[in-house]
Design a protein around this motif. Structure first.
Motif: not given
Lengths: 279, 311
Positions: B40-50
């Motif tokens: 989930f940290l990776a998804l936050l960093a690579t989808t939600t943050f962008p």
């Protein structure tokens, strides 16, 4: 009776046309990769010719070899696969087997991330990576590949985890095994097949990706799908070499695809089945 | 709250409200959190943050070619967008491209699945050959079509056209033909997907309904219309949804074949956002275009999911 025969004949003809239409462009590239440039350019197109490995020798070992690009593709794909699996297997297990608040939302979030158009991810990502000097690096490209490989892998794995009977875990817990130990010793071996299929698909998607690669690649990191453009320029197209490079780019995914043939429909439709109705 | 100890879920079930049960449930939550955290940290960093950053940059003028004009502009990019002819054209191209490729894939895929389903021999050939296009990189597919298939007076399609008396055509240079070509290429690559999914669901339909229909002397057309189609509906809708999402964000095949040209004839919205950002280096406006694409995607998927729920 003749009407029936006519029907059979028509069906056969239609089948042949479609099989040929799908196979031909691939077959034609293979044939062209085994020709000399003058044979490729011959008009009408030549089906019979003296095959040669010259084009492959040139693109692999000649000047401007694409070996570094193939290596680049391998590093990106293998790296993406390893990082993805390390994160996706535990996450999928939790989503499929454990009870916790917000589980539904977590599953929905994973699906929803796939709605983002890739171009909307790469624009901000490009700015960030440029600032921290990660353009043209493996870590930069592998990190962004997680944006599509993770949701996919998590959902595909969830479908395999759900197939294991709960009794297996219970027995292990009653024997006093810890949760982590149970996951590692009992559950993971049960989904070996599912993990293998997921690995194939993650590798395949990473190997084939183009948009992120074309934006983030440079002289160090340049996968074969991007390097292919070296062979078509405004001045001249190196026909046989281009065919050879195309075949080399197709080879790993075609082999994997045929190997994983039975699982391909499940792999292609993962997420969609889950998306609306069933859960 | 009543305790719902589902026996098959055992320890993993919502435990009884004893201290022991509470501790177990808490441990399970912590364990789940630990397992989910990295992904989930990776998804936050690579989808939600962008996504958030994209919306943010869309409020700026950000020209990499002319950095001195950069600055906050609020909604100006969106105002420009609404009166930008190229945006509306690209949206139309997107809709035509998506609509026609999805329709072709479903119709051809379904027809072929019905045909192959009735075959007593040779199904295996279809299953293997159909896999080939879908596992290929759209970039490689585009490259092969652009050169060996469609190049004038060289490609096989042109060769066939000449022999059919149509004469050599500029398949990728003429605006209409270029659009037809990119639609055909996408259809070529992804019809096998629709075919495989629909064939799999056809194979899973219950045999006895057809027996009953045959006893009732239903015609082949009636059987298709009254039995097959309704039973297949969920699978068809699923294929439509999946293929629409992909077609809306198609990139590699069009980029390699026409790069959106000639002019902007094959420039779908996705490609316009890319060109604006990375060719014309106007990142702020490109971001606004990408946000517009996201909105279009959400609207269309909303409609499709509503279709899925409707009976």
């Amino acid at each position: 009776m003749t009407a029936k025969r006519l029907r059979v004949f028509a069906l056969l003809a239609i089948s042949m046309i479609f099989l040929l239409a799908w196979a031909f462009p691939i077959l034609w590239s293979v044939l062209n990769s085994l020709k000399t440039d003058s044979d490729v350019l011959a008009y009408p197109p030549k089906l019979v010719f003296a095959p040669t490995w010259e084009a492959y020798r040139d693109v692999l070992f000649g000047s401007g070899s694409i070996l570094p690009n193939l290596l680049s593709s391998v590093i990106i794909s293998v790296g993406t696969t390893i990082v993805t699996m390390l994160m996706a297997v535990p996450a999928a297990y939790a989503l499929a087997r454990l009870r916790f608040r917000g589980k539904k939302f977590a599953g929905f979030y994973v699906l929803a991330t796939q709605m983002l158009p890739p171009v909307g991810i790469i624009i901000p990502y490009f700015l960030v990576l440029r600032n921290i000097g990660w353009i043209d690096t493996y870590q930069g490209i592998i990190l962004i590949y997680l944006s599509f490989s993770l949701p996919f892998a998590i959902w595909l794995l969830v479908s395999y985890f759900e197939d294991i009977p709960f009794e297996m875990e219970e027995a292990a817990y009653l024997d006093g095994a810890s949760r982590l130990k149970t996951l590692w010793r009992i559950i993971i071996p049960q989904v070996r097949g599912g993990i293998a299929v997921t690995v194939v698909f993650v590798f395949l998607n990473a190997w084939n990706e183009f948009l992120f690669a074309v934006v983030l690649s440079g002289n160090t990191v340049r996968p074969v799908t991007v390097a292919m453009f070296n062979f078509v320029s405004v001045e001249q197209t190196l026909w046989a070499k281009l065919a050879a490079v195309s075949v080399l780019a197709m080879l790993p995914v075609v082999v994997l695809g045929v190997v994983a043939q039975k699982h391909i429909v499940k792999g292609l439709t993962v997420g969609a089945v889950k998306g609306g109705g069933r859960r | 709250m009543a305790t719902t100890a589902v026996t098959s879920a055992g320890i993993a079930s919502e435990a009884p409200r004893s201290d022991f049960g509470r501790i177990l449930a808490q441990r399970e939550r912590r364990f789940a959190a630990a397992l989910l955290a990295p992904a989930f940290l990776a998804l936050l960093a690579t989808t939600t943050f962008p996504l958030l950053f994209l919306v943010y940059t869309s409020a700026f003028r950000m020209d990499l070619a002319m950095p001195f004009t950069n600055g906050f502009v609020g909604f100006e990019n969106y105002q420009v967008l609404l009166s930008d002819d190229r945006f509306w054209t690209s949206l139309l191209v997107s809709l035509v491209y998506t609509g026609s490729t999805v329709a072709l894939q479903v119709i051809i895929g379904l027809a072929l699945a019905l045909l192959v389903m009735d075959m007593k021999r040779g199904q295996g050939w279809f299953r293997v050959i159909a896999i080939l296009p879908v596992v290929l990189s759209p970039a490689v597919v585009g490259m092969i079509w652009r050169t060996f298939m469609l190049a004038p007076e060289f490609g096989i399609v042109d060769f066939l056209a000449i022999n059919a008396g149509l004469g050599s055509k500029n398949w990728l240079g003429d605006p209409t033909l270029a659009m037809v070509s990119v639609i055909a290429i996408h259809t070529w690559q992804w019809t096998p997907f629709a075919f495989m999914v629909l064939l799999a669901s056809l194979a899973s339909l219950p045999e006895d309904i057809y027996e009953a229909a045959r006893l009732d002397r239903a015609s082949a057309w009636q059987r298709f219309r009254r039995i097959t189609l309704p039973l297949l509906r969920p699978a068809i809708v699923m294929v439509i949804i999946m293929r629409t999402m992909v077609a809306l964000t198609a990139f590699a095949a069009i980029f390699t074949v026409t790069a959106g040209g000639p002019g902007t004839a094959t420039e779908i919205l996705n490609l316009y956002a890319y060109r604006k950002s990375f060719t014309e280096l106007s990142i702020g406006y490109g971001s606004a275009l990408a946000v517009a694409l996201l909105i279009v995607t959400i609207i269309i998927s909303g409609i499709l999911f509503a279709m899925r729920r409707a009976k």
